[in-house]
Design an enzyme around this catalytic site. Structure first.
Site, short mmCIF file in Angstrom:
data_model
loop_
_atom_site.label_atom_id
_atom_site.label_comp_id
_atom_site.label_asym_id
_atom_site.label_seq_id
_atom_site.Cartn_x
_atom_site.Cartn_y
_atom_site.Cartn_z
N SER A 110 -11.52 -42.67 -2.14
CA SER A 110 -10.56 -42.86 -1.05
C SER A 110 -11.20 -43.58 0.14
O SER A 110 -11.55 -44.75 0.04
CB SER A 110 -10.00 -41.49 -0.64
OG SER A 110 -8.83 -41.64 0.12
N LYS A 151 5.47 -47.89 2.37
CA LYS A 151 4.97 -48.65 3.52
C LYS A 151 3.48 -48.40 3.73
O LYS A 151 2.70 -49.34 3.93
CB LYS A 151 5.76 -48.27 4.77
CG LYS A 151 5.36 -49.03 6.01
CD LYS A 151 6.21 -48.63 7.20
CE LYS A 151 5.79 -49.38 8.46
NZ LYS A 151 6.61 -48.97 9.64
#
Length: 445
Positions: A110, A151
């Protein structure tokens, strides 16, 4: 003949001298520590403290003329703003930055993958893994976590691609870390062009990158890292504190300690310990809350929960407001952090921590309610009958009024028959009128 012998002797001595000289030069070269490489360890969660640590390391490396800064990565992820700030500092650094997933068996998942791609050079140790950078979030109807909204995913994927291309790495592969939750081993990352080398340790890493060219804002530089002196840069005390309080788990524990410390302190004043501890914890918690993204409505739930708990402490409702406060606090804590780059494991741990805080809060609430119930059931200890039948000592002659000592306190006293009672005599309290005790001499029975 003698001349030839002398010539041969001189030649032999010269050869020996040349060999010794070359050996000394090689040894000096091997032990040359005129070049310096700084290292920074990024372990655990990436926080604002990590940002401050790396920023200071970059500044020191630039100011001290270090050959390079090596960032050692072993992290499951972290906070978005902290990660983006780190990448910004790395991109604009005027010193070569090498990212290295280390030790063997470590990960740069990540947020760690973002940081790894931001280095001028990138490497991994054998047995390490990168990727799994798809942003996640907690949903009310889900047990664990789920992918963030489109988004957020598109933005982070585009940013990941931009970072990779800025470092001449394949952007199409980099964005799959976000869009497809791609994970790569060291060998796969090397073959796809995401990293530059696989090295067993830091010494091999520096030797492997020795002589390679890097483009900086100030121009092209060639790495001279072989046999460089390695200086680890540890976190300062301030960076450790920032790292600690910017972790949402620690922040909410501090918040809980702060709220209950103030409640207990105001409910039972005198020692000042709960108030001071609560105030310090609350200030640190509020500082920590400003270091990561939060959900506005979850913050309102937490404020409501604190208000209900305070109201329960000041105007006891036998648990009605208290239970509502605990529930609001737990829900607010669960949904407060909006950090898409933390790992799913961290989110699960965070959820369990929120429920743990709820359980602790409920236990404290039960203890408080039990104490309040006992106080309401206990007999009144103040009033005109407070000292009745107690024995006291006259400290100022009663004629007809004076002073007595009872239970370690000085009280105004008057004789029941208006007689004189000398200092030092024992008296019995028979009544009290406002702030005056009515007494009689001990012998009057």
């Amino acid at each position: 003949m003698k001349a030839d012998g002398r010539t041969k002797l001189i030649f032999a001595i010269g050869m020996i001298f040349a060999v010794l000289l070359s050996s000394l030069m090689v040894m000096a070269d091997e032990n040359d520590t005129s070049t310096v490489v700084y290292t920074v360890n990024v372990e655990g969660m990436v926080t604002a403290g990590t940002t401050n640590h790396i920023r200071r390391a970059i500044d020191m490396a630039e100011n001290d003329g270090a050959e390079a800064l090596v960032i050692l990565l072993n992290t499951p992820g972290g906070l978005v703003n902290a990660t983006l700030d780190i990448i910004g500092d790395m991109i604009s650094a005027d010193v070569p930055v090498i990212t290295y997933v280390y030790p063997q068996g470590g990960i740069a998942a990540s947020a760690g993958t973002f940081i790894m791609l931001g280095g001028h050079k990138a490497a991994m140790a054998p047995g390490t893994t990168i990727g799994a950078a798809m942003p996640v979030q907690i949903r009310p109807d889900e047990e664990g976590s789920t992918a963030a909204d489109d988004k957020t995913i598109l933005f982070l994927a585009g940013h990941m691609k931009s970072i990779a291309e800025a470092r001449n790495r394949p952007g199409d592969v980099a964005e799959k870390f976000v869009t497809e939750n791609l994970t790569l081993s060291g060998r796969e990352a090397l073959e796809s062009g995401i990293i530059d080398r696989i090295e067993n340790n830091l010494t091999d890493l520096l030797a492997g990158f020795h002589g390679e060219s890097i483009d900086l804002e100030s121009g092209r530089t060639t790495l001279n890292t072989k046999n460089a002196a390695i200086y680890p840069l540890e976190k300062t005390t301030q960076e450790r504190i920032t790292h600690l309080v910017s972790n949402p788990q620690i922040t909410f524990v501090l918040l809980l300690v702060g709220v209950y410390g103030l409640i207990i302190g105001f409910s039972s004043p005198g020692t000042f310990v709960p108030e001071v501890l609560g105030a310090i914890s609350l200030i640190l918690a509020l500082y920590g809350l400003g270091l990561f993204e939060v959900n506005f409505f979850a913050a309102l739930l937490m404020i409501l929960g604190v208000g209900l708990l305070v109201a329960e402490a000041l105007t006891p409702t036998y648990g009605v407001l208290g239970v509502g406060g605990v529930i609001s606090m737990v829900l607010g804590i669960i949904y407060l952090p909006v950090e898409p780059l933390v790992s799913e494991r961290w989110l699960s741990q965070f959820r369990f921590m929120a429920f743990g805080i709820g359980i602790i809060g409920s236990v404290v609430l039960v203890i408080m309610l039990a104490g309040i119930y006992r106080l309401r059931k206990s007999p009144v200890v103040h009033g005109n009958n407070e000292f009745v039948t107690d024995m006291a000592t006259v400290v100022e002659t009663i004629d007809p009024e004076g002073l007595i000592m009872v239970r370690g306190e000085l009280w105004k006293a008057r004789s029941v028959s208006n007689e004189r009672i000398d200092q030092g005599e024992k008296v019995k309290i028979v009544d009290r009128e406002n702030m005056t005790c009515i007494v009689k001499a001990e012998e009057e029975k």
